[in-house]
Each structure stands twice: as structure tokens, then as C-alpha cells.
Design a protein around this motif. Structure first.
Motif, PDB file in Angstrom:
ATOM      1  N   CYS A 153       2.260  10.638 -51.660  1.00 13.77           N
ATOM      2  CA  CYS A 153       1.921  10.516 -50.242  1.00 13.77           C
ATOM      3  C   CYS A 153       1.766   9.048 -49.847  1.00 13.77           C
ATOM      4  CB  CYS A 153       0.645  11.290 -49.939  1.00 13.77           C
ATOM      5  SG  CYS A 153       0.790  13.078 -50.132  1.00 13.77           S
ATOM      6  N   VAL A 154       1.205   8.231 -50.751  1.00  7.18           N
ATOM      7  CA  VAL A 154       1.091   6.798 -50.486  1.00  7.18           C
ATOM      8  C   VAL A 154       2.479   6.188 -50.306  1.00  7.18           C
ATOM      9  CG1 VAL A 154       0.466   4.580 -51.535  1.00  7.18           C
ATOM     10  CG2 VAL A 154      -1.135   6.495 -51.613  1.00  7.18           C
ATOM     11  N   ALA A 155       3.411   6.531 -51.199  1.00  6.81           N
ATOM     12  CA  ALA A 155       4.770   6.000 -51.103  1.00  6.81           C
ATOM     13  C   ALA A 155       5.451   6.446 -49.825  1.00  6.81           C
ATOM     14  CB  ALA A 155       5.584   6.439 -52.323  1.00  6.81           C
ATOM     15  N   LEU A 156       5.143   7.656 -49.381  1.00  9.68           N
ATOM     16  CA  LEU A 156       5.811   8.211 -48.206  1.00  9.68           C
ATOM     17  C   LEU A 156       5.194   7.707 -46.911  1.00  9.68           C
ATOM     18  CD1 LEU A 156       8.148  10.245 -47.851  1.00  9.68           C
ATOM     19  CD2 LEU A 156       6.427  12.013 -47.509  1.00  9.68           C
ATOM     20  N   LEU A 157       3.879   7.493 -46.899  1.00 15.76           N
ATOM     21  CA  LEU A 157       3.180   7.187 -45.652  1.00 15.76           C
ATOM     22  C   LEU A 157       2.783   5.722 -45.520  1.00 15.76           C
ATOM     23  CD1 LEU A 157       0.846  10.320 -45.523  1.00 15.76           C
ATOM     24  CD2 LEU A 157       3.042   9.999 -44.390  1.00 15.76           C
ATOM     25  N   HIS A 158       2.332   5.098 -46.603  1.00 14.44           N
ATOM     26  CA  HIS A 158       1.784   3.748 -46.514  1.00 14.44           C
ATOM     27  C   HIS A 158       2.784   2.654 -46.916  1.00 14.44           C
ATOM     28  CE1 HIS A 158      -2.171   5.257 -45.567  1.00 14.44           C
ATOM     29  NE2 HIS A 158      -2.173   6.019 -46.642  1.00 14.44           N
ATOM     30  N   LEU A 159       3.690   2.956 -47.850  1.00 16.00           N
ATOM     31  CA  LEU A 159       4.627   1.909 -48.271  1.00 16.00           C
ATOM     32  C   LEU A 159       5.571   1.460 -47.159  1.00 16.00           C
ATOM     33  CD1 LEU A 159       5.662   2.571 -51.975  1.00 16.00           C
ATOM     34  CD2 LEU A 159       3.890   1.100 -51.033  1.00 16.00           C
ATOM     35  N   PRO A 160       6.039   2.355 -46.259  1.00 20.83           N
ATOM     36  CA  PRO A 160       6.876   1.852 -45.158  1.00 20.83           C
ATOM     37  C   PRO A 160       6.162   0.790 -44.313  1.00 20.83           C
ATOM     38  CG  PRO A 160       7.129   4.214 -45.347  1.00 20.83           C
ATOM     39  CD  PRO A 160       6.023   3.830 -46.282  1.00 20.83           C
ATOM     40  N   THR A 161       4.881   1.023 -44.034  1.00 20.04           N
ATOM     41  CA  THR A 161       4.116   0.019 -43.286  1.00 20.04           C
ATOM     42  C   THR A 161       3.973  -1.259 -44.090  1.00 20.04           C
ATOM     43  OG1 THR A 161       2.875   1.779 -42.183  1.00 20.04           O
ATOM     44  CG2 THR A 161       1.930  -0.427 -42.124  1.00 20.04           C
ATOM     45  N   PHE A 162       3.740  -1.126 -45.393  1.00 17.46           N
ATOM     46  CA  PHE A 162       3.615  -2.304 -46.248  1.00 17.46           C
ATOM     47  C   PHE A 162       4.908  -3.114 -46.244  1.00 17.46           C
ATOM     48  CE2 PHE A 162       3.994  -4.387 -50.389  1.00 17.46           C
ATOM     49  CZ  PHE A 162       2.809  -5.099 -50.437  1.00 17.46           C
ATOM     50  N   VAL A 163       6.046  -2.439 -46.362  1.00 20.08           N
ATOM     51  CA  VAL A 163       7.333  -3.137 -46.345  1.00 20.08           C
ATOM     52  C   VAL A 163       7.542  -3.826 -45.000  1.00 20.08           C
ATOM     53  CG1 VAL A 163       9.837  -2.828 -46.458  1.00 20.08           C
ATOM     54  CG2 VAL A 163       8.353  -1.604 -48.057  1.00 20.08           C
ATOM     55  N   MET A 164       7.178  -3.140 -43.915  1.00 19.81           N
ATOM     56  CA  MET A 164       7.324  -3.739 -42.580  1.00 19.81           C
ATOM     57  C   MET A 164       6.536  -5.032 -42.475  1.00 19.81           C
ATOM     58  SD  MET A 164       9.145  -2.498 -40.024  1.00 19.81           S
ATOM     59  CE  MET A 164       8.153  -2.974 -38.621  1.00 19.81           C
ATOM     60  N   ARG A 165       5.314  -5.031 -42.978  1.00 20.22           N
ATOM     61  CA  ARG A 165       4.479  -6.237 -42.885  1.00 20.22           C
ATOM     62  C   ARG A 165       5.040  -7.363 -43.741  1.00 20.22           C
ATOM     63  NH1 ARG A 165      -1.796  -3.939 -42.899  1.00 20.22           N
ATOM     64  NH2 ARG A 165      -1.558  -2.560 -41.089  1.00 20.22           N
ATOM     65  N   CYS A 166       5.611  -7.006 -44.884  1.00 24.93           N
ATOM     66  CA  CYS A 166       6.198  -8.040 -45.750  1.00 24.93           C
ATOM     67  C   CYS A 166       7.425  -8.668 -45.107  1.00 24.93           C
ATOM     68  CB  CYS A 166       6.556  -7.446 -47.107  1.00 24.93           C
ATOM     69  SG  CYS A 166       5.143  -7.063 -48.166  1.00 24.93           S
ATOM     70  N   ILE A 167       8.316  -7.862 -44.557  1.00 28.51           N
ATOM     71  CA  ILE A 167       9.545  -8.415 -43.997  1.00 28.51           C
ATOM     72  C   ILE A 167       9.286  -9.150 -42.690  1.00 28.51           C
ATOM     73  CG2 ILE A 167      10.919  -6.631 -45.109  1.00 28.51           C
ATOM     74  CD1 ILE A 167      11.236  -5.243 -42.468  1.00 28.51           C
ATOM     75  N   SER A 168       8.177  -8.842 -42.025  1.00 30.66           N
ATOM     76  CA  SER A 168       7.858  -9.594 -40.812  1.00 30.66           C
ATOM     77  C   SER A 168       7.494 -11.035 -41.139  1.00 30.66           C
ATOM     78  CB  SER A 168       6.700  -8.920 -40.069  1.00 30.66           C
ATOM     79  OG  SER A 168       5.500  -8.995 -40.824  1.00 30.66           O
ATOM     80  N   VAL A 169       7.072 -11.289 -42.378  1.00 27.87           N
ATOM     81  CA  VAL A 169       6.722 -12.648 -42.804  1.00 27.87           C
ATOM     82  C   VAL A 169       7.818 -13.245 -43.679  1.00 27.87           C
ATOM     83  CG1 VAL A 169       4.997 -14.065 -43.985  1.00 27.87           C
ATOM     84  CG2 VAL A 169       4.278 -12.033 -42.725  1.00 27.87           C
ATOM     85  N   GLY A 170       8.399 -12.432 -44.546  1.00 26.61           N
ATOM     86  CA  GLY A 170       9.348 -12.962 -45.518  1.00 26.61           C
ATOM     87  C   GLY A 170      10.804 -12.692 -45.227  1.00 26.61           C
ATOM     88  N   GLY A 171      11.120 -11.858 -44.255  1.00 22.73           N
ATOM     89  CA  GLY A 171      12.515 -11.557 -43.974  1.00 22.73           C
ATOM     90  C   GLY A 171      12.937 -10.221 -44.543  1.00 22.73           C
ATOM     91  N   PRO A 172      14.063  -9.657 -44.105  1.00 17.65           N
ATOM     92  CA  PRO A 172      14.465  -8.291 -44.478  1.00 17.65           C
ATOM     93  C   PRO A 172      14.742  -8.102 -45.959  1.00 17.65           C
ATOM     94  CG  PRO A 172      16.238  -9.409 -43.315  1.00 17.65           C
ATOM     95  CD  PRO A 172      15.038 -10.284 -43.190  1.00 17.65           C
ATOM     96  N   GLY A 173      15.133  -9.166 -46.665  1.00 18.82           N
ATOM     97  CA  GLY A 173      15.453  -9.012 -48.079  1.00 18.82           C
ATOM     98  C   GLY A 173      14.331  -9.412 -49.017  1.00 18.82           C
ATOM     99  N   TRP A 174      13.173  -9.812 -48.477  1.00 20.48           N
ATOM    100  CA  TRP A 174      12.114 -10.333 -49.332  1.00 20.48           C
ATOM    101  C   TRP A 174      11.570  -9.272 -50.282  1.00 20.48           C
ATOM    102  CZ3 TRP A 174       7.111  -9.559 -50.753  1.00 20.48           C
ATOM    103  CH2 TRP A 174       6.476 -10.603 -51.416  1.00 20.48           C
ATOM    104  N   VAL A 175      11.334  -8.065 -49.791  1.00 24.62           N
ATOM    105  CA  VAL A 175      10.766  -7.013 -50.629  1.00 24.62           C
ATOM    106  C   VAL A 175      11.723  -6.654 -51.759  1.00 24.62           C
ATOM    107  CG1 VAL A 175       9.921  -4.646 -50.678  1.00 24.62           C
ATOM    108  CG2 VAL A 175       9.362  -6.122 -48.750  1.00 24.62           C
ATOM    109  N   ALA A 176      13.012  -6.542 -51.451  1.00 25.82           N
ATOM    110  CA  ALA A 176      13.987  -6.212 -52.493  1.00 25.82           C
ATOM    111  C   ALA A 176      14.008  -7.282 -53.576  1.00 25.82           C
ATOM    112  CB  ALA A 176      15.377  -6.048 -51.880  1.00 25.82           C
TER     113      ALA A 176
END
Length: 554
Positions: free
Chosen positions: A76-99
Motif C-alpha cells: 500500500c505504501v508503494a501504491l499510495l505514498h511512493l508516487p508522491t515521493f517520486v513527484m517531490r524528488c523530480i520537482s527538485v532533481g528533474g524527471p530522471g533523478w529518481v531512476a
């Protein structure tokens, strides 16, 4: 009653029995002489053996229930919270930062903190339901074997004595199973809903305009790859935790207190402590191993308030709910830890140890208090105590600090081979740890001098290439250093399916927001942020919802 189960209502003491004239009868404390009647001794031993087997069954099933239900929670964490986490990361680091950085220490440390905070609740959330499920299974077993069950007091273990062989066989099968761990439940589907929600959010927010300039045309692929990789990181971090280190209250109850003989047994032979656990409530299990199985981490524990006599001194409020009480315990432990840190910094290591012990007693399922204790023990050269503290912490979480400090304790005791094992464990968790590499190279034996292999040259073999007429085409032999061959080899990172950009090399910081507890004992979240700079009752509280991601300045 332990604080973890302080919400369980205490059974009032049974009233003294009276005769028909209202005269109180004295209880006959005379018991049979088990040294004279050998059959009584044998019967008591058989019942004790049976109940210890039952307790062991309940404990193993409890461990498996924690692993299964917490895996559902992580899904449930991966399904509900990780999308928000990825969004916050790419807003600072760019679309490829998380990958590009899904496996970095910053992300893994944040996951470790949040998972550890969730797991401290595993005992409260799983224990009651797990015992109920296990009792249901025992109840069905009893009914299938025509074992009578009391309508008032439920199933008594004594009636299962003729079927001990079957129960022991079931226990043996449970013990042969591999240790339970965390993994994505096989009956749950892929994270397609989370990936779709992430793409839609990115498209609506960044596809037209972006703080980084023109939005990357390959953003959709980069975001999907990042989400997939960070979900895999979540499970890798979760597997660092050992489920057998959690649920300490029920574990202690099942391994010791539940099986102890009591002097205050009633004439009926039913132990007062058993009546609450064998009370006949086994009434079916819903959604076992299916998509409908409930995620009990989404259920609030605020179903009852505390009794006045159960409050922890003057600091707590009788109106506190169980969820608030759990948070209050954490803050009390953190207060003790901070006082221990102050004592540690000024060189009062014995005082620091006392504070860390107090923190651990309040929150026994937070391993970092034991790690702090180990650091203080190392300072006062109590190597055995430091090793034991590390082992207790590693029994919950295979951490870098736990293995490093245990390596130091073992090295001081002259156990070099064991210290080397711990240092290798450090490098498996953190392959670039410079201290572990330096220490390991110092402890390992020097590299042996390996002679160059003989070279073949037109009908004869030459062992040297320095003489005249020797083959000048022979290559010099450079043996791999012994250290590099026995260091743990990390897995090769999968290459990115797209070129790396300068923004992917940005350093980001993930900080958990603090939580506030006022001195009167009532909990308040960020409502007191204005006091955060001056109030000593602000502590980081790792959460999947309350964190800040920022860029580290160059």
C-alpha cells in the motif's frame, strides 16, 4: 501490565466464596504431594510440554502474520505514498533523478527510518488478531477431533493432550519453514495504478512548463523507470529488517509468562491468565491471503481511552487514545536518548548508558537506542556488553552501525575472523563505506606474492622474460589483490535506458518533519511550529507523509 498492552482491560479479582450463611470460606491451599504421587508429576509435565508446544505454534504463526500483514502494508505504501515521493524528488532533481538515484543512501536511509517507525507498531496491530486466528485454527482442530469446548471458557489446553502428537507434527512443520521476511504479496497486482497516477500528476504539472526549462520529451519513460526502481529499493530495504525481532511483549508472554505455573489457580483448574486468551472468540477469518485482506495499518488504534490507574504518571492524560499513547512513548524515549547524547558528548559515558537503557525500556522495538548504548560501551571498553547491545539491535535491523560497532567490539576481544564478517556485512549494505574498507584491509592478511606463470616459446618453456632471447611478447602477470577478491561483491547496477543528464547528479536531502509534544502531555502535530526553534520537545518523527526534499547546495 506492560505499556504496550495497557489498553487491555484488567479482569477484576474474583470475589471470595461464601457459604449459605454468608460466611466467607477459607481457601484450601493444600496441594497433592507430587513427590509421592508420580502420576501427578507426569501429568503436569505432559501438560506443560503441550502448552509450550502450543505457545511455540502461536509465536511462529505470529511472526508469519507480521511478515504477511506488513508486506501488505508496504504494498500500500508503494501504491499510495511512493508516487508522491517520486513527484517531490523530480520537482527538485528533474524527471530522471529518481531512476538514476533510486538506490542512493539518502533514499534508503529515509525508507529505513519510516519502516522502523511502522514496525514498532507491529506488536499492537498484529498480536490480538494473530492470537485470534491461531485460536481459530486450534478450535477447528479440536472440533474435527471431537474435543469438547466449553461455551463459557472456550477450549482448554488439557483437552488437547491426547492429540499432542499431531500438534507436535504441525509445530515441526512450522519450524522447518524458512524465516519469514517481507516481500510483495503474490496475490496483489502490479503498481499500475500508482504509475498511472504519477504520470497524470506529472503531465498536469510539468508537461507544459517546468522550473527546469523545457520539460524533457522522454519524461514519461524516465518517471516510469524511476517509480519501478524505487519500489524495488523499498523491498530491498524492508528485507534488512528481521520480523523475529518485533512483537516483544507477546513474544515474552508466549515464551515465559503464558506457560508459567501460577499459585493462584482456581479450583476449576483454569488459570486466570488463560481465560482471556482461550475465551472461545474464534469466529472465522475474513479475506485470508486475498485482495480483500484488510490492511490493519490503516485502522486507527483509537478505539478506547486509558483508565486513570493505567496512566503513566502525571505527564499523561487519561483521555489519551492508544495511538496518542504510542506517540507519547516514543517522545519519552527520545527525551531519554537526547539526555544520553548530552552525557555522551561531555564524556559521561556511564550516565549516557543509563539514559539509553531507559529509552530502550520505554521503546524496546526501536533498535537505535541499543546502538547508542553500544557506542557508549565501546568508550568505556566494555566489549562484551557492546557486542550484546549490537546483537540485540541487529536482531531487528541489519544496519551499518550495528555491524560496524560489533566489529569494533569483536576486534577488541581478539576475534578477528568475526570482526571481518561484520565488516563485510557493512560493505554489503554500503559498498562505498570508506571506514569499513580501511579497517578490513588492515585486518586481512597481506597479499601473497604470486609468481608469474611460465610462458611458452617454440618448443621450450621459459620462466623468465628478462634474459636475452626470451619472448618479448609475454604479458606481465598482475594478480588480483587478495583483498579485492574476498571483499563482498556488490550487484552491478542496471544501466539506465536513457542517457544521464547533469540534473541527475544533483544531491538531494530528505528531512523528516518534527512533531511536537507539549510538556502537559497532550499531543499536537505541527500546530506549534512557531515554537520549534526554542522548544526542546520537537523530535523528528519518520513518516510516509511528513517530510521535506531539498537540494543540497554545491
Amino acid at each position: 501490565m506492560p505499556a504496550k498492552y495497557s489498553h487491555t482491560k484488567k479482569r477484576p479479582p474474583s470475589a471470595p466464596k461464601k457459604n449459605g450463611n454468608g460466611v466467607q470460606l477459607k481457601k484450601d491451599h493444600r496441594t497433592p504431594n507430587i513427590h509421592v504421587d508420580r502420576s501427578i508429576t507426569q501429568a503436569m509435565s505432559a501438560v506443560s510440554t503441550l502448552e509450550r508446544a502450543i505457545a511455540r505454534i502461536l509465536l511462529i504463526r505470529f511472526e508469519n502474520d507480521i511478515a504477511r500483514l506488513f508486506s501488505t502494508h508496504l504494498y500500500c505504501v508503494a501504491l499510495l505514498h511512493l508516487p508522491t515521493f517520486v513527484m517531490r524528488c523530480i520537482s527538485v532533481g528533474g524527471p530522471g533523478w529518481v531512476a538514476a538515484n533510486a538506490d542512493c543512501d539518502e533514499i534508503k536511509d529515509y525508507f529505513r527510518a519510516a519502516i522502523g517507525m511502522d514496525l514498532r507498531q507491529a506488536g499492537e496491530r498484529v498480536a490480538t488478531k494473530s492470537v485470534l486466528w491461531s485460536y481459530t485454527a486450534l478450535r477447528h482442530f479440536a472440533m474435527s477431533n471431537n474435543v469438547p469446548i466449553c461455551s463459557k471458557r472456550g477450549l482448554h489446553s488439557l483437552r488437547l493432550l491426547p492429540h499432542y502428537t499431531s500438534l507436535k507434527a504441525h509445530l515441526d512443520s512450522l519450524q522447518e519453514m524458512p524465516a519469514p521476511g517481507f516481500a510483495k504479496p503474490p496475490h496483489l497486482g502490479p503498481y499500475s495504478e500508482g504509475a498511472l497516477a504519477l504520470e497524470e500528476a506529472c503531465e498536469s504539472k510539468y508537461s507544459k512548463t517546468s522550473v527546469h526549462g523545457d520539460w524533457d520529451p522522454e519524461w514519461r519513460q524516465k518517471v516510469r523507470v524511476g517509480y519501478d526502481r524505487i519500489a524495488q529499493t523499498l523491498w530491498r530495504v524492508a528485507r534488512e529488517f528481521d520480523v523475529r525481532g518485533y512483537g516483544q511483549v507477546l513474544r515474552e508472554k508466549l515464551t515465559t509468562k503464558w506457560c508459567d505455573l501460577r499459585e493462584d489457580e482456581e479450583e476449576s483448574g483454569v488459570r486466570p491468565g488463560k481465560e482471556r486468551e482461550w475465551d472461545g472468540r474464534g469466529s472465522g477469518v475474513y479475506g485470508w491471503g486475498t485482495e480483500e485482506e484488510e490492511d490493519i495499518w490503516e485502522i486507527d488504534l483509537d478505539f478506547v481511552s486509558l483508565e486513570p490507574e493505567e496512566c503513566d504518571g502525571h505527564e499523561t492524560d487519561p483521555e489519551m487514545t492508544i495511538g496518542e499513547m504510542m506517540e507519547w512513548r516514543y517522545f519519552k524515549a527520545e527525551r531519554e536518548k537526547e539526555q544520553g547524547n548530552v552525557a555522551y558528548k561531555r564524556g559521561d559515558y556511564e550516565g549516557a548508558i543509563a539514559r539509553y537503557k531507559a529509552a530502550h525500556q520505554i521503546e524496546p522495538e526501536m533498535p537505535h537506542y541499543q546502538l547508542n548504548m553500544a557506542a557508549a560501551y565501546l568508550k568505556v571498553q566494555k566489549w562484551i556488553e557492546a557486542e550484546k547491545a549490537c546483537e540485540a539491535a541487529l536482531g531487528q535491523h541489519k544496519s551499518v552501525k550495528g555491524h560496524w560497532r560489533r566489529a569494533q567490539a569483536r576486534k577488541a576481544q581478539g576475534r578477528i575472523d568475526d570482526a571481518v564478517k561484520d565488516l563485510r556485512a557493512v560493505l554489503r549494505l554500503q559498498p562505498t563505506n570508506p571506514e569499513a574498507i580501511t579497517e578490513l584491509e588492515a585486518l586481512l592478511p597481506p597479499d601473497p606474492i604470486v609468481p608469474a606463470p611460465p610462458t611458452k616459446s617454440r618448443g621450450h618453456t621459459s620462466s623468465s622474460s628478462t634474459g636475452a632471447g626470451s619472448s618479448s611478447s609475454s604479458k606481465s602477470f598482475d594478480p588480483a589483490p587478495l583483498n579485492s577478491r574476498i571483499l563482498p561483491r556488490g550487484k552491478q547496477k542496471r544501466p539506465l535506458p536513457f542517457p544521464r543528464t547533469p540534473t541527475d547528479d544533483r544531491k538531494l536531502k530528505i528531512a523528516c518533519l518534527p512533531m511536537y509534544i507539549d510538556p502537559k502531555g497532550k499531543k499536537s502535530l505541527m500546530s506549534a511550529l512557531k515554537n520549534a526553534r526554542t522548544n526542546s520537545d520537537m523530535f523528528p518523527y519518520p513518516s510516509w507523509e511528513r517530510y521535506v526534499i531539498s537540494k543540497v547546495s554545491d
